[in-house]
Design a protein around this motif. Structure first.
Motif, PDB file in Angstrom:
ATOM      1  N   UNK A   1     -10.881   5.648   2.873  1.00  0.00           N
ATOM      2  CA  UNK A   1     -10.727   6.651   3.927  1.00  0.00           C
ATOM      3  C   UNK A   1      -9.711   7.704   3.481  1.00  0.00           C
ATOM      4  N   UNK A   2     -10.101   8.423   2.445  1.00  0.00           N
ATOM      5  CA  UNK A   2      -9.332   9.577   2.005  1.00  0.00           C
ATOM      6  C   UNK A   2      -9.854  10.790   2.774  1.00  0.00           C
TER       7      UNK A   2
ATOM      8  N   UNK B   1      -3.834   8.288   9.619  1.00  0.00           N
ATOM      9  CA  UNK B   1      -2.510   8.167   8.987  1.00  0.00           C
ATOM     10  C   UNK B   1      -1.504   8.851   9.889  1.00  0.00           C
TER      11      UNK B   1
ATOM     12  N   UNK C   1       2.387   5.048   0.333  1.00  0.00           N
ATOM     13  CA  UNK C   1       2.443   6.042   1.404  1.00  0.00           C
ATOM     14  C   UNK C   1       1.963   7.398   0.921  1.00  0.00           C
TER      15      UNK C   1
ATOM     16  N   UNK D   1       1.540   2.179 -11.560  1.00  0.00           N
ATOM     17  CA  UNK D   1       1.187   1.734 -10.211  1.00  0.00           C
ATOM     18  C   UNK D   1       0.083   0.701 -10.293  1.00  0.00           C
TER      19      UNK D   1
ATOM     20  N   UNK E   1      -1.167  13.807   6.390  1.00  0.00           N
ATOM     21  CA  UNK E   1      -1.286  14.996   5.531  1.00  0.00           C
ATOM     22  C   UNK E   1      -1.303  16.284   6.356  1.00  0.00           C
TER      23      UNK E   1
ATOM     24  N   UNK F   1       0.849  -1.202   0.000  1.00  0.00           N
ATOM     25  CA  UNK F   1       0.000   0.000   0.000  1.00  0.00           C
ATOM     26  C   UNK F   1       0.881   1.247   0.000  1.00  0.00           C
TER      27      UNK F   1
ATOM     28  N   UNK G   1       3.511   5.429  -7.046  1.00  0.00           N
ATOM     29  CA  UNK G   1       3.957   5.347  -8.440  1.00  0.00           C
ATOM     30  C   UNK G   1       5.417   4.881  -8.479  1.00  0.00           C
TER      31      UNK G   1
ATOM     32  N   UNK H   1      -4.421   8.721   1.088  1.00  0.00           N
ATOM     33  CA  UNK H   1      -5.436   7.911   1.749  1.00  0.00           C
ATOM     34  C   UNK H   1      -6.074   6.856   0.874  1.00  0.00           C
ATOM     35  N   UNK H   2      -5.763   6.923  -0.418  1.00  0.00           N
ATOM     36  CA  UNK H   2      -6.307   5.936  -1.342  1.00  0.00           C
ATOM     37  C   UNK H   2      -5.654   4.581  -1.134  1.00  0.00           C
ATOM     38  N   UNK H   3      -6.389   3.521  -1.458  1.00  0.00           N
ATOM     39  CA  UNK H   3      -5.764   2.210  -1.444  1.00  0.00           C
ATOM     40  C   UNK H   3      -5.207   1.972  -2.842  1.00  0.00           C
ATOM     41  N   UNK H   4      -3.929   2.078  -2.981  1.00  0.00           N
ATOM     42  CA  UNK H   4      -3.223   1.745  -4.209  1.00  0.00           C
ATOM     43  C   UNK H   4      -1.726   1.885  -3.928  1.00  0.00           C
TER      44      UNK H   4
ATOM     45  N   UNK I   1      -6.288  -0.671  -6.752  1.00  0.00           N
ATOM     46  CA  UNK I   1      -7.024  -1.627  -5.939  1.00  0.00           C
ATOM     47  C   UNK I   1      -8.236  -2.086  -6.748  1.00  0.00           C
TER      48      UNK I   1
ATOM     49  N   UNK J   1      -0.476   8.323  -1.272  1.00  0.00           N
ATOM     50  CA  UNK J   1      -1.651   8.110  -2.123  1.00  0.00           C
ATOM     51  C   UNK J   1      -2.833   8.913  -1.616  1.00  0.00           C
TER      52      UNK J   1
END
Lengths: 376, 486
Positions: free
Chosen positions: B198-199, B441, A182, A282, B447, A180, A192, A186-189, A285, A184
């Motif tokens: 969870x963005x 996070x 760092x 990349x 962030x 996963x 790059x 908060x996105x799951x992916x 998900x 992103x």
């Protein structure tokens, strides 16, 4: 009592290949006409707009380049397998495994550190290693069902299909867990891949990557040479047509099955690795939600259209990628005509389906004589 | 051997016919040459002139006569949520500005397919392109650099360029209002939330919802807890339904809210109701009331057309052009009308804010307004807060540009004289301390400065979070429990 039966006999042709391009053309044209009629009958699109869209699709060759190259690579992978009657419907999973291999090598392996140093030569080595690892993982993914086929006599088709889903799950597990990203937001992916690991963009033709074009040409040439000029190729062909003969000639058909599975999987994995390094950068998900473009499945059409002839892979890949792109473009032409909420994508599928159906019918009709026999 | 020859002949004839028809059709229906405006906006030349000539000639950027705008959607337009509402916005502006605007769209586009779709649109002569998913951010940025004369607008991202602006209509205030209702309706105090990812956007919405629920629930003696499941997809009806089922059956929640673009959670709640179990639910993005008339209490609606109309009018009149989008960053809230409280739009266009079936219950429950100490019904509290947040005379201007976002949390400015305090922002906002939270996070993955430094967040009493705290929100309020991704 009346017995009605269809008698289908295969015709003998010394050089059957000769009229295949003609059949391809005819079915393309017929498919175009019939699907236009279907669309016209349902929503009344005027012919100018329909045919103009098709013309524009073919004219904008650069738009077709990217799907064309990947469909050629994957089509070659599947074709090789089809020669040996190894029905590789698992190219999709092998393609994903290729992506995973490349991702691992450029992001998480000990070699990934060398990419940050900015040395072009060592970056090229890492990229090459990534592509090879992708190919090897693809081969592994294909050899597993091959093993079951060769040693346990389990039909490979369902195993290969299921392996595709295992590949999706494996990719999602890695993307959502250990890999996963760092950065992103908060996105799951995954993150790059570094710039140094990306393939070379061709100036002026941004959609093309040198390495992918070279790989496609090399794979086509390689597959042709192996099949037509080597003993292995001959054994693969014999395996495909008459495995009993192969055994009675003293060869172990199990080895040939494993070889053909590995070769096919390697090419598919290679394509996946090139995809990741050249275009996607990349892993997303839920990769099974169409995020691969389902190229591994679409390429089955390419292999099928070429009817086990490597030379026909290129025109087949052109046709399939043109149909795909045309499908998207039709969305633009049909937009105003459809009631809100109705997808234009469905209409574009009509065209693809009809063209392929016409092709199959023409192909079967050419190679076979069909007689209706009524007995009393 | 006659047959192949016939086929050949047929093929040749067919190819000739196809070629001729294709060519004729191609020339007849080929798109007109790009609109005059695209040709007059010569960005690179302009820049050269400015840098080399000592007395710069005034640069004339003629506004386009016609705008051809295209939307690229991540989901199907029939999702009834996110993409459906974007497309509704497109249809509104298409109809409204039909004198000079032509629109089109692609639906269900993946990140991997985005650049090809953009290439096709640019080649077909589209000069304004909206990409409506966070996932599209990097590829849109790449495309913007490749096509400097095309104007791009990316929804929900933060990467901008001279010809790439960003926009967003945020729902956090509406989620807070939904939360007030949820706090009144829950019997167990346990509330479930199905989150796509969870963005920061979703975290902000969950927090606002939780803050509202606690504000009311606490007064009614309930210990409010909000359970969050992350499903890892924007459009995944099956996953959303599974998550909702887990929340109800295992966690025992009796109110559900969600961020997922389909009606799955609502349909699930409605099916429970039909089996005799009452779980309330809040509609998300689209007017989903009809999918759960017995269980939908209220919800959030979006009006992307408010932003689309603004962008397109500004392009048409020459305010926005491919040289000046680098600071265009719409962030519209209740005050601008880009979002709305409700779950249903009546045929005459008015919004049903609260399901009449549940309104009497809310009118009976009495609570105290924490600002004034006054006692009033939950229904009245929701309406009062709604109007408090809607009233912000100067805010919309500040919400247009990345340069002025930092001023958005100024409730008043001191202008001296006898007027002294001039109101800017809404007088109420849910994100005012004291608030305690924990970081979703941490460290380098965080962030905000709060979570870069520590694992817990403590907002002092009376402090109102600013735009960037909201935009980057990476922490949950303490009564939100994250159950992980599944």
């Amino acid at each position: 009592m009346v017995r009605v039966s269809l008698v289908v006999t295969k015709r003998y042709r010394e050089r059957m290949i000769t009229s295949t391009p003609a059949i391809l053309t005819v079915s393309l044209v017929l498919g175009l006409v019939v699907s236009y009629l279907a669309i016209w009958a349902t929503v009344g699109l005027e012919p100018a707009s329909f045919f103009a869209t098709f013309y524009q699709t073919l004219a904008s060759y650069s738009g077709l380049l990217e799907p064309f190259l990947f469909l050629t690579l994957l089509g070659a992978a599947i074709s090789v397998a089809f020669y040996g009657s190894y029905w590789n419907v698992g190219a999709e999973g092998q393609y994903v495994l290729g992506m995973l291999g490349a991702m691992y090598l450029v992001m998480f392996s000990p070699l990934s550190g060398t990419l940050l140093e900015g040395d072009r030569a060592s970056a090229a080595v890492v990229k090459l290693a990534a592509v090879i690892l992708g190919g090897l993982l693809g081969a592994l993914w294909s050899v597993i069902p091959g093993f079951f086929k060769a040693f346990v006599r389990v039909n490979e088709v369902p195993v290969l299909l299921l392996m595709n889903y295992v590949a999706y799950c494996l990719s999602d597990y890695l993307t959502g867990g250990p890999w996963k990203g760092r950065y992103t937001y908060g996105y799951i992916r995954t993150d790059m891949i570094p710039e140094a690991a990306r393939l070379t963009v061709v100036p002026g033709l941004e959609i093309l990557r040198y390495e992918v074009a070279v790989a496609a040409a090399a794979v086509l040439a390689g597959v042709y040479l192996v099949l037509e000029r080597t003993r292995l190729g001959l054994r693969i062909k014999v395996l495909g047509t008459n495995p009993v003969a192969l055994r009675s000639l003293g060869y172990d058909d199990r080895t040939v099955i494993l070889t053909v599975a590995a070769l096919s999987g390697f090419i598919a994995g290679l394509a996946g690795a090139l995809r990741l390094l050249g275009y996607d950068y990349r892993l997303p998900y839920n990769i099974g939600d169409g995020k691969t473009g389902f190229y591994g499945y679409t390429a089955i059409l390419v292999a099928w259209l070429s009817f086990r002839d490597v030379r026909l892979l290129v025109p087949s890949a052109v046709i399939v990628s043109a149909l795909n792109s045309f499908g998207y473009r039709m969305q633009l032409s049909l937009k105003g005509l459809l009631p809100p909420g109705v997808s234009a994508h469905a209409f574009s599928q009509i065209f693809i389906g009809i063209t392929l159906a016409v092709y199959t019918i023409a192909r079967v009709a050419r190679d076979h004589s069909v007689r209706l026999v009524i007995e009393r | 051997m006659a047959e192949p020859r016939i086929l050949y002949a047929l093929a040749v004839v067919a190819v000739v016919i196809a070629g001729v028809v294709g060519y004729l059709a191609g020339t007849a229906a080929a798109p007109a040459p790009p609109p005059a405006a695209v040709r007059t906006i010569t960005v690179p030349t302009t820049i050269t002139v400015v840098t080399t000539v000592t007395t710069p000639a005034p640069t004339v950027v003629a506004p386009p006569e016609r705008i051809r705008a295209a939307w690229i959607y991540v989901g199907p337009i029939g999702d009834f949520g996110w993409t459906y509402m974007h497309d509704l916005g497109r249809r509104v502006v298409e109809s409204l500005f039909r004198e000079w605007l032509e629109t089109t769209y692609y639906e269900s586009v993946t990140e991997a397919g985005l650049l090809s779709r953009i290439d096709e649109l640019v080649r077909a002569g589209y000069n304004v392109i909206f990409t409506t998913s966070f996932e599209f951010m990097e590829k849109t940025y790449e495309a913007a650099k490749k096509y400097p004369n095309v104007m791009f607008f990316h929804c929900s991202g933060y990467m901008r360029w001279t010809n790439l602006g960003t926009y967003f209509a945020d729902l956090y205030q509406v989620y807070y209002l939904n939360g007030l209702i949820a706090g009144a309706l829950t019997r167990t105090g346990k509330i479930g939330y199905v989150a796509a990812f969870t963005i920061p956007e979703v975290i902000r919405h969950i927090n606002a919802f939780a803050i509202g629920a606690k504000e009311v629930g606490e007064q009614l003696g309930r210990d409010i807890e909000v359970y969050v499941i992350e499903i890892g997809a924007w459009f995944a009806p099956d996953k959303a339904m599974d998550a909702a089922r887990y929340l109800v059956e295992v966690m025992g929640v009796d109110v559900l809210a969600f961020t997922e673009d389909s009606t799955a959670v609502i349909e699930y709640a409605q099916s429970l109701y039909e089996r005799g179990k009452e779980v309330y639910v809040f509609s998300h993005y689209g007017p989903m009331y009809e999918y759960g008339p017995d269980v939908v209490v209220s919800g959030q609606l979006v009006r992307w057309e408010v932003i689309y109309a603004d962008i397109l009018v500004k392009i048409r009149s020459g305010v926005l052009n491919p040289t000046n989008l680098a600071n265009v960053d719409y962030w519209y809230l209740l005050n601008g009308g880009a979002v709305e409280l409700g779950a249903h739009v009546f045929e005459n266009g008015t919004v049903m804010m609260i399901n009449p079936k549940h309104a009497p219950k809310l009118k009976e429950i009495a609570v105290r307004d924490k600002l004034t100490g006054e006692r009033l019904s939950v229904y009245d509290l929701v309406m009062r807060r709604y109007w408090q947040m809607k009233e912000a005379p100067l805010l919309q201007t500040l919400q247009f540009s990345a340069l002025t976002h930092k001023l958005e949390n100024l409730t008043y400015v001191d202008i001296g004289g006898k007027e002294k305090w001039y109101q800017i922002a809404a007088i109420f906002d849910p994100f005012v301390g004291p608030l305690e939270g924990w970081c979703r996070y941490r460290g380098p993955e965080a962030f905000t400065d709060y979570c870069k430094r520590a694992d817990r967040v403590s907002i002092p009493s009376g402090m109102r979070l600013g735009h960037f705290d909201l935009w980057n929100m990476d922490w949950f309020v303490s009564w939100v429990k994250y159950l992980g991704a599944r």
